[in-house]
Design a protein around this motif. Structure first.
Motif, PDB file in Angstrom:
ATOM      1  N   GLN A   1      65.905  97.492  56.868  1.00  0.00           N
ATOM      2  CA  GLN A   1      65.455  97.203  58.227  1.00  0.00           C
ATOM      3  C   GLN A   1      66.645  97.086  59.178  1.00  0.00           C
ATOM      4  OE1 GLN A   1      61.824  94.387  58.433  1.00  0.00           O
ATOM      5  NE2 GLN A   1      62.602  94.094  56.357  1.00  0.00           N
ATOM      6  N   MET A   2      67.722  96.479  58.703  1.00  0.00           N
ATOM      7  CA  MET A   2      68.931  96.406  59.519  1.00  0.00           C
ATOM      8  C   MET A   2      69.481  97.806  59.775  1.00  0.00           C
ATOM      9  SD  MET A   2      69.642  93.207  60.258  1.00  0.00           S
ATOM     10  CE  MET A   2      71.392  93.188  60.611  1.00  0.00           C
ATOM     11  N   ASP A   3      69.428  98.653  58.756  1.00  0.00           N
ATOM     12  CA  ASP A   3      69.955 100.011  58.860  1.00  0.00           C
ATOM     13  C   ASP A   3      69.196 100.819  59.905  1.00  0.00           C
ATOM     14  OD1 ASP A   3      71.799 101.918  58.141  1.00  0.00           O
ATOM     15  OD2 ASP A   3      70.679 102.643  56.398  1.00  0.00           O
ATOM     16  N   VAL A   4      67.863 100.658  59.928  1.00  0.00           N
ATOM     17  CA  VAL A   4      67.028 101.424  60.859  1.00  0.00           C
ATOM     18  C   VAL A   4      67.021 100.798  62.259  1.00  0.00           C
ATOM     19  CG1 VAL A   4      64.674 102.189  61.380  1.00  0.00           C
ATOM     20  CG2 VAL A   4      65.535 102.321  59.030  1.00  0.00           C
ATOM     21  N   CYS A   5      66.710  99.520  62.305  1.00  0.00           N
ATOM     22  CA  CYS A   5      66.424  98.883  63.599  1.00  0.00           C
ATOM     23  C   CYS A   5      67.647  98.376  64.352  1.00  0.00           C
ATOM     24  CB  CYS A   5      65.447  97.728  63.390  1.00  0.00           C
ATOM     25  SG  CYS A   5      63.920  98.217  62.565  1.00  0.00           S
ATOM     26  N   ALA A   6      68.697  97.991  63.621  1.00  0.00           N
ATOM     27  CA  ALA A   6      69.890  97.466  64.280  1.00  0.00           C
ATOM     28  C   ALA A   6      70.980  98.520  64.412  1.00  0.00           C
ATOM     29  CB  ALA A   6      70.418  96.253  63.508  1.00  0.00           C
TER      30      ALA A   6
ATOM     31  N   LEU B   1      72.632 102.439  67.439  1.00  0.00           N
ATOM     32  CA  LEU B   1      74.066 102.689  67.620  1.00  0.00           C
ATOM     33  C   LEU B   1      74.430 104.109  67.201  1.00  0.00           C
ATOM     34  CD1 LEU B   1      75.717  99.362  66.366  1.00  0.00           C
ATOM     35  CD2 LEU B   1      75.532 100.186  68.712  1.00  0.00           C
ATOM     36  N   ARG B   2      73.914 104.533  66.045  1.00  0.00           N
ATOM     37  CA  ARG B   2      74.212 105.888  65.584  1.00  0.00           C
ATOM     38  C   ARG B   2      73.666 106.924  66.570  1.00  0.00           C
ATOM     39  NH1 ARG B   2      72.024 103.656  60.684  1.00  0.00           N
ATOM     40  NH2 ARG B   2      73.692 103.061  59.224  1.00  0.00           N
ATOM     41  N   CYS B   3      72.448 106.694  67.015  1.00  0.00           N
ATOM     42  CA  CYS B   3      71.790 107.639  67.920  1.00  0.00           C
ATOM     43  C   CYS B   3      72.564 107.792  69.226  1.00  0.00           C
ATOM     44  CB  CYS B   3      70.369 107.168  68.192  1.00  0.00           C
ATOM     45  SG  CYS B   3      69.469 108.169  69.401  1.00  0.00           S
ATOM     46  N   ILE B   4      72.873 106.683  69.873  1.00  0.00           N
ATOM     47  CA  ILE B   4      73.544 106.730  71.176  1.00  0.00           C
ATOM     48  C   ILE B   4      74.970 107.238  71.031  1.00  0.00           C
ATOM     49  CG2 ILE B   4      74.166 105.402  73.210  1.00  0.00           C
ATOM     50  CD1 ILE B   4      71.109 105.811  72.593  1.00  0.00           C
ATOM     51  N   SER B   5      75.632 106.865  69.931  1.00  0.00           N
ATOM     52  CA  SER B   5      76.989 107.352  69.695  1.00  0.00           C
ATOM     53  C   SER B   5      77.010 108.869  69.559  1.00  0.00           C
ATOM     54  CB  SER B   5      77.567 106.707  68.429  1.00  0.00           C
ATOM     55  OG  SER B   5      78.852 107.236  68.137  1.00  0.00           O
ATOM     56  N   ALA B   6      76.046 109.423  68.815  1.00  0.00           N
ATOM     57  CA  ALA B   6      75.983 110.878  68.624  1.00  0.00           C
ATOM     58  C   ALA B   6      75.671 111.593  69.934  1.00  0.00           C
ATOM     59  CB  ALA B   6      74.936 111.213  67.569  1.00  0.00           C
ATOM     60  N   LEU B   7      74.783 111.036  70.722  1.00  0.00           N
ATOM     61  CA  LEU B   7      74.431 111.647  72.011  1.00  0.00           C
ATOM     62  C   LEU B   7      75.621 111.597  72.968  1.00  0.00           C
ATOM     63  CD1 LEU B   7      70.834 110.185  72.484  1.00  0.00           C
ATOM     64  CD2 LEU B   7      71.415 112.575  72.013  1.00  0.00           C
ATOM     65  N   LYS B   8      76.347 110.482  72.944  1.00  0.00           N
ATOM     66  CA  LYS B   8      77.525 110.348  73.812  1.00  0.00           C
ATOM     67  C   LYS B   8      78.601 111.371  73.418  1.00  0.00           C
ATOM     68  CE  LYS B   8      80.839 106.918  75.532  1.00  0.00           C
ATOM     69  NZ  LYS B   8      82.078 107.649  75.181  1.00  0.00           N
TER      70      LYS B   8
ATOM     71  N   ASP C   1      63.831 115.929  61.053  1.00  0.00           N
ATOM     72  CA  ASP C   1      64.986 115.492  60.255  1.00  0.00           C
ATOM     73  C   ASP C   1      65.919 114.576  61.048  1.00  0.00           C
ATOM     74  OD1 ASP C   1      64.179 116.998  57.991  1.00  0.00           O
ATOM     75  OD2 ASP C   1      65.067 118.802  58.851  1.00  0.00           O
ATOM     76  N   ALA C   2      65.376 113.913  62.044  1.00  0.00           N
ATOM     77  CA  ALA C   2      66.175 112.983  62.853  1.00  0.00           C
ATOM     78  C   ALA C   2      66.129 111.605  62.200  1.00  0.00           C
ATOM     79  CB  ALA C   2      65.651 112.933  64.280  1.00  0.00           C
ATOM     80  N   ASP C   3      66.906 111.455  61.135  1.00  0.00           N
ATOM     81  CA  ASP C   3      66.969 110.212  60.375  1.00  0.00           C
ATOM     82  C   ASP C   3      68.016 109.289  61.008  1.00  0.00           C
ATOM     83  OD1 ASP C   3      67.163 108.158  58.574  1.00  0.00           O
ATOM     84  OD2 ASP C   3      67.590 109.413  56.828  1.00  0.00           O
ATOM     85  N   VAL C   4      67.560 108.187  61.583  1.00  0.00           N
ATOM     86  CA  VAL C   4      68.477 107.315  62.325  1.00  0.00           C
ATOM     87  C   VAL C   4      69.422 106.540  61.412  1.00  0.00           C
ATOM     88  CG1 VAL C   4      66.848 107.074  64.243  1.00  0.00           C
ATOM     89  CG2 VAL C   4      66.875 105.350  62.416  1.00  0.00           C
ATOM     90  N   THR C   5      69.218 106.610  60.088  1.00  0.00           N
ATOM     91  CA  THR C   5      70.140 105.942  59.163  1.00  0.00           C
ATOM     92  C   THR C   5      71.311 106.839  58.782  1.00  0.00           C
ATOM     93  OG1 THR C   5      68.986 106.668  57.145  1.00  0.00           O
ATOM     94  CG2 THR C   5      68.209 104.631  58.196  1.00  0.00           C
ATOM     95  N   SER C   6      71.347 108.052  59.340  1.00  0.00           N
ATOM     96  CA  SER C   6      72.400 109.004  59.003  1.00  0.00           C
ATOM     97  C   SER C   6      73.117 109.480  60.258  1.00  0.00           C
ATOM     98  CB  SER C   6      71.799 110.207  58.270  1.00  0.00           C
ATOM     99  OG  SER C   6      72.710 111.287  58.203  1.00  0.00           O
ATOM    100  N   PHE C   7      74.444 109.306  60.304  1.00  0.00           N
ATOM    101  CA  PHE C   7      75.229 109.805  61.435  1.00  0.00           C
ATOM    102  C   PHE C   7      75.138 111.328  61.515  1.00  0.00           C
ATOM    103  CE2 PHE C   7      77.950 106.025  62.499  1.00  0.00           C
ATOM    104  CZ  PHE C   7      77.794 106.140  63.867  1.00  0.00           C
ATOM    105  N   ASP C   8      75.187 111.988  60.364  1.00  0.00           N
ATOM    106  CA  ASP C   8      75.114 113.449  60.360  1.00  0.00           C
ATOM    107  C   ASP C   8      73.793 113.931  60.951  1.00  0.00           C
ATOM    108  OD1 ASP C   8      77.615 113.748  59.264  1.00  0.00           O
ATOM    109  OD2 ASP C   8      76.894 113.875  57.187  1.00  0.00           O
ATOM    110  N   ALA C   9      72.693 113.269  60.583  1.00  0.00           N
ATOM    111  CA  ALA C   9      71.382 113.649  61.113  1.00  0.00           C
ATOM    112  C   ALA C   9      71.324 113.453  62.625  1.00  0.00           C
ATOM    113  CB  ALA C   9      70.287 112.845  60.427  1.00  0.00           C
ATOM    114  N   MET C  10      71.924 112.385  63.110  1.00  0.00           N
ATOM    115  CA  MET C  10      71.938 112.130  64.542  1.00  0.00           C
ATOM    116  C   MET C  10      72.794 113.169  65.283  1.00  0.00           C
ATOM    117  SD  MET C  10      69.974 109.532  65.394  1.00  0.00           S
ATOM    118  CE  MET C  10      68.856 110.556  64.405  1.00  0.00           C
TER     119      MET C  10
END
Length: 337
Positions: free
Chosen positions: A278-283, A287-294, A230-239
């Motif tokens: 494609q912009m949502d996933v790849c671009a 950002l969402r992933c790294i922001s959530a990890l940070k 369920d790690a959907d990179v288009t969702s901040f909540d998922a990240m």
């Protein structure tokens, strides 16, 4: 780009057939006027010197103007951008059609061979106006190029001609032991490149954490330390939920997730919804992933986890001229990369 920037023509150890080191005075064009250049036509293959080394090239243009009398032949160095094309004269040319003419030796300019271990002459500086300040390119005799070649076949041929071991044999620079005992998060790990990275990491002795929207039989068969679904990179909540499931300190984060639909995407059939996805996933995904990890404390600062975001050659504007020449298309893919 997936490929690291390549080193360019170093005269100290030229590959066989790639470039022959010679004692050439770059400023000398003696004998040019005595050579009949009319036998050269655009497209004629030759070898041209830059920075004391001869490289595979082809003729672009031959000038008969007085301004170009000493260097009347414009050449393109095969495998290099057009920004580093040069005007040269006889001492800097080797061509079968010029053999036997005044100023030309049996195999090119009359120049004494130089020992391979001798220091290379200073590389000729390429005028900034021609190169472009932002690109920072140099000629084939310069040190390096700012980007890799978009054309895969040409990129491979250049690597072979220069005996680029980094490109041709990854084991010459890759030491898997650096991952022993390291914790590595791979985002987009259920198939393709992400799955192969997880497999390589586990074989190298790393603790691989695989994150993806849904797992796969192939991923489940690996010995990944932890699989997060369920790690959907288009969702901040998922990240954020993904980040919350990670308990061990991360040493590396590798973002591989991507989206490339099998569609017709051109000016006659613009796929704006797919382009936005494609912009949502790849671009935006990275950002969402790294922001959530940070935010979760997994990337605390300069001494935190190293972040690797894998894109592809579509991130190069030159890729369009290699893969989509005269046909357009793939607009969403190119924009997002």
């Amino acid at each position: 780009h997936r490929n690291s920037p390549h080193r360019r023509g170093e005269a100290a150890s030229p590959a066989r057939g790639a470039g022959e080191a010679r004692s050439i005075d770059p400023g000398s064009e003696m004998g040019s006027a005595a050579v009949d250049y009319s036998v050269l036509e655009p497209g004629t293959r030759c070898r041209a010197e830059s920075g004391g080394v001869f490289y595979a090239a082809e003729v672009v243009q031959v000038s008969d103007t007085k301004k170009r009398a000493q260097a009347p032949v414009k050449v393109h160095f095969l495998g290099y951008p057009t920004e580093v094309d040069e005007w040269v004269g006889a001492p800097r040319l080797k061509s079968r059609v010029l053999r036997g003419q005044t100023g030309m030796g049996t195999t090119g300019p009359a120049a004494a061979p130089r020992a391979a271990e001798a220091a290379a002459p200073p590389a000729r500086a390429v005028p900034q106006a021609r190169v472009g300040r932002r690109q920072g390119l140099r000629g084939p005799g310069g040190a390096r190029i700012a980007f890799s070649l978009a054309d895969q076949a040409m990129r491979f041929e250049r690597a072979k001609s220069q005996n680029d071991k980094r490109y041709l044999d990854i084991t010459s620079v890759y030491d898997p032991s650096v991952f022993i005992g390291k914790t590595v998060l791979v985002v987009g790990a259920n198939k393709g490149l992400g799955l192969e990275i997880v497999r390589e990491l586990t074989m190298a002795g790393a603790d691989a954490i695989a994150a993806c929207r849904t797992s796969s039989e192939e991923l489940d068969s690996t010995v990944a330390k932890h699989v997060i679904t369920d790690a959907d990179v288009t969702s901040f909540d998922a990240m954020k939920k993904m980040a919350a499931q990670i308990t061990a300190p991360l040493d590396y984060v590798i973002f591989v997730a991507g989206y490339f639909p099998d569609i017709t995407d051109n000016l006659d059939a613009v796929q704006d919804a797919e382009a936005l996805r494609q912009m949502d996933v790849c671009a935006l995904g990275p950002l969402r992933c790294i922001s959530a990890l940070k935010a979760a404390g997994h990337i605390p600062g300069e001494n935190g986890a190293k972040v690797i975001i894998i894109t592809d050659q579509a991130g190069s504007t030159r890729w369009r001229f290699a893969q989509n020449k005269d046909k357009g298309g793939n607009y969403g893919h190119h924009m997002c990369r």
